[in-house]
Design an enzyme around this catalytic site. Structure first.
Site, PDB file in Angstrom:
ATOM      1  CB  THR A   8      -0.942   0.038   1.228  1.00  9.05           C
ATOM      2  OG1 THR A   8      -1.739   1.220   1.181  1.00  9.05           O
ATOM      3  CG2 THR A   8      -0.205   0.019   2.545  1.00  9.05           C
ATOM      4  CG  ASN A  10      -3.480   5.200   3.284  1.00  9.67           C
ATOM      5  OD1 ASN A  10      -3.109   5.417   4.423  1.00  9.67           O
ATOM      6  ND2 ASN A  10      -4.619   5.649   2.796  1.00  9.67           N
ATOM      7  CE  LYS A  13      -6.199   1.507   1.688  1.00 11.89           C
ATOM      8  NZ  LYS A  13      -6.033   0.870   0.393  1.00 11.89           N
ATOM      9  CG  ASP A  66      -9.537  -0.588  -4.014  1.00 12.42           C
ATOM     10  OD1 ASP A  66      -8.816   0.395  -3.754  1.00 12.42           O
ATOM     11  OD2 ASP A  66     -10.342  -0.602  -4.960  1.00 12.42           O
ATOM     12  CG  PHE A 141      -6.096   7.052   7.211  1.00 11.46           C
ATOM     13  CD1 PHE A 141      -6.455   6.794   5.892  1.00 11.46           C
ATOM     14  CD2 PHE A 141      -6.212   6.015   8.130  1.00 11.46           C
ATOM     15  CE1 PHE A 141      -6.891   5.538   5.503  1.00 11.46           C
ATOM     16  CE2 PHE A 141      -6.647   4.750   7.746  1.00 11.46           C
ATOM     17  CZ  PHE A 141      -6.993   4.517   6.424  1.00 11.46           C
ATOM     18  CG  ASP A 144     -10.676   7.409   9.710  1.00 11.61           C
ATOM     19  OD1 ASP A 144     -11.503   6.690   9.125  1.00 11.61           O
ATOM     20  OD2 ASP A 144      -9.546   6.999  10.055  1.00 11.61           O
ATOM     21  CE  LYS A 161     -10.617   3.422  10.469  1.00 14.17           C
ATOM     22  NZ  LYS A 161      -9.736   4.167   9.577  1.00 14.17           N
TER      23      LYS A 161
HETATM   24  P1  ITT Z   1      -3.409   2.208  -1.722  1.00 16.80           P
HETATM   25  O1  ITT Z   1      -1.997   2.486  -2.109  1.00 16.80           O
HETATM   26  O2  ITT Z   1      -3.506   1.072  -0.733  1.00 16.80           O
HETATM   27  O3  ITT Z   1      -4.347   2.009  -2.889  1.00 16.80           O
HETATM   28  P2  ITT Z   1      -5.104   4.526  -1.174  1.00 16.80           P
HETATM   29  O4  ITT Z   1      -5.039   5.592  -0.128  1.00 16.80           O
HETATM   30  O5  ITT Z   1      -5.144   4.944  -2.610  1.00 16.80           O
HETATM   31  O6  ITT Z   1      -3.899   3.505  -0.895  1.00 16.80           O
HETATM   32  P3  ITT Z   1      -7.777   3.334  -1.400  1.00 16.80           P
HETATM   33  O7  ITT Z   1      -7.848   3.576  -2.863  1.00 16.80           O
HETATM   34  O8  ITT Z   1      -8.191   1.992  -0.911  1.00 16.80           O
HETATM   35  O9  ITT Z   1      -6.311   3.575  -0.826  1.00 16.80           O
HETATM   36  O10 ITT Z   1      -8.588   4.389  -0.555  1.00 16.80           O
HETATM   37  C1  ITT Z   1      -9.590   5.186  -1.077  1.00 16.80           C
HETATM   38  C2  ITT Z   1      -9.680   6.472  -0.296  1.00 16.80           C
HETATM   39  O11 ITT Z   1     -10.405   6.227   0.903  1.00 16.80           O
HETATM   40  C3  ITT Z   1      -8.345   7.089   0.114  1.00 16.80           C
HETATM   41  O12 ITT Z   1      -8.440   8.493  -0.021  1.00 16.80           O
HETATM   42  C4  ITT Z   1      -8.197   6.727   1.570  1.00 16.80           C
HETATM   43  O13 ITT Z   1      -7.515   7.719   2.305  1.00 16.80           O
HETATM   44  C5  ITT Z   1      -9.642   6.641   2.031  1.00 16.80           C
HETATM   45  N1  ITT Z   1      -9.769   5.615   3.045  1.00 16.80           N
HETATM   46  C6  ITT Z   1      -9.487   4.300   2.912  1.00 16.80           C
HETATM   47  N2  ITT Z   1      -9.700   3.657   4.067  1.00 16.80           N
HETATM   48  C7  ITT Z   1     -10.129   4.586   4.952  1.00 16.80           C
HETATM   49  C8  ITT Z   1     -10.467   4.556   6.310  1.00 16.80           C
HETATM   50  O14 ITT Z   1     -10.398   3.454   7.042  1.00 16.80           O
HETATM   51  N3  ITT Z   1     -10.854   5.695   6.895  1.00 16.80           N
HETATM   52  C9  ITT Z   1     -10.918   6.841   6.188  1.00 16.80           C
HETATM   53  N4  ITT Z   1     -10.583   6.982   4.917  1.00 16.80           N
HETATM   54  C10 ITT Z   1     -10.175   5.847   4.289  1.00 16.80           C
END
Ligand code: ITT
Length: 185
Positions: A8, A10, A13, A66, A141, A144, A161
């Site tokens: 990831t 992020n 995550k 995802d 993040f 949230d 959470k």
């Molecule tokens: P990857 O590299 O893992 O894809 P990403 O941040 O692009 O990281 P996603 O596409 O899965 O991950 O996330 C979609 C969006 O939703 C992204 O802006 C995240 O910050 C947000 N998000 C994902 N999980 C969340 C959570 O538990 N709480 C709040 N926001 C979340």
């Protein structure tokens, strides 16, 4: 100790997935890598296609995850576009779209994809909540601070959470399967 590689970009995550793994005695290693996410109509489709692409580059088993925020009154928006919308509109943009809207129901969904040389398997989880009227809380993040479950935003919950989150539910299903599988060889 059993281990899993999690890809990831992020860090939020990763922190959560690591904590969830620790509870079950599984060490989660972070591979910090941005990967190409194909467009698609569902998180499942995107997770599976992304895993296929990564599999060409990484010659060991891994997981990706995802997630998406689906707002009822906005017909599921931002959904599969959650990442792009967070970077462009952000939480304030979502709050503006929801100004004066009474039905604030929303669901956060997570799909974990496990991939090894033989297969790709998907595990999903979701949490229902509402979009808050303003940003609240300093933890977490992404979305949230605006996603509220039982009166508290995920950003106000800190580690609580993990008890309710979409990611927790998907990871639990994955870890259960993964541990059974390791035990049976
Ligand atoms: P990857 O590299 O893992 O894809 P990403 O941040 O692009 O990281 P996603 O596409 O899965 O991950 O996330 C979609 C969006 O939703 C992204 O802006 C995240 O910050 C947000 N998000 C994902 N999980 C969340 C959570 O538990 N709480 C709040 N926001 C979340």
């Amino acid at each position: 100790m059993r281990e899993v590689y999690f890809i990831t970009s992020n860090p939020g995550k990763y922190r959560e997935v690591k904590r969830i793994g620790e509870e079950k005695g599984i060490e989660i290693h972070w591979i910090e890598m941005e990967y190409y996410e194909p467009q698609g109509e569902s998180l499942e489709y995107i997770a599976e296609k992304s895993a296929e692409i990564i599999k060409e580059r990484l010659k060991k088993p891994f997981i990706i995850e995802d997630s998406g925020l689906f707002i009822e009154k906005l017909k599921g928006f931002p959904g599969v576009y959650s990442s792009y919308v967070f970077k462009t509109l952000g939480n304030e943009g979502i709050l503006k779209l929801m100004k004066g809207v009474e039905n604030r129901n929303a669901v956060f969904r997570s799909v974990v994809a496990y991939c090894d040389k033989d297969r790709i398997r998907l595990f999903s989880g979701e949490v229902r909540g509402v979009i808050a009227h303003e940003q609240r809380g300093r933890g977490g993040f992404g979305y949230d601070p605006i996603f509220e479950v039982n009166g508290r935003t995920l950003a106000e919950m800190g580690k609580d959470k993990d008890r309710v989150s979409h990611r927790r539910k998907a990871m639990e299903k994955f870890l259960k399967w993964y541990m059974n599988r390791s035990e049976s060889g």
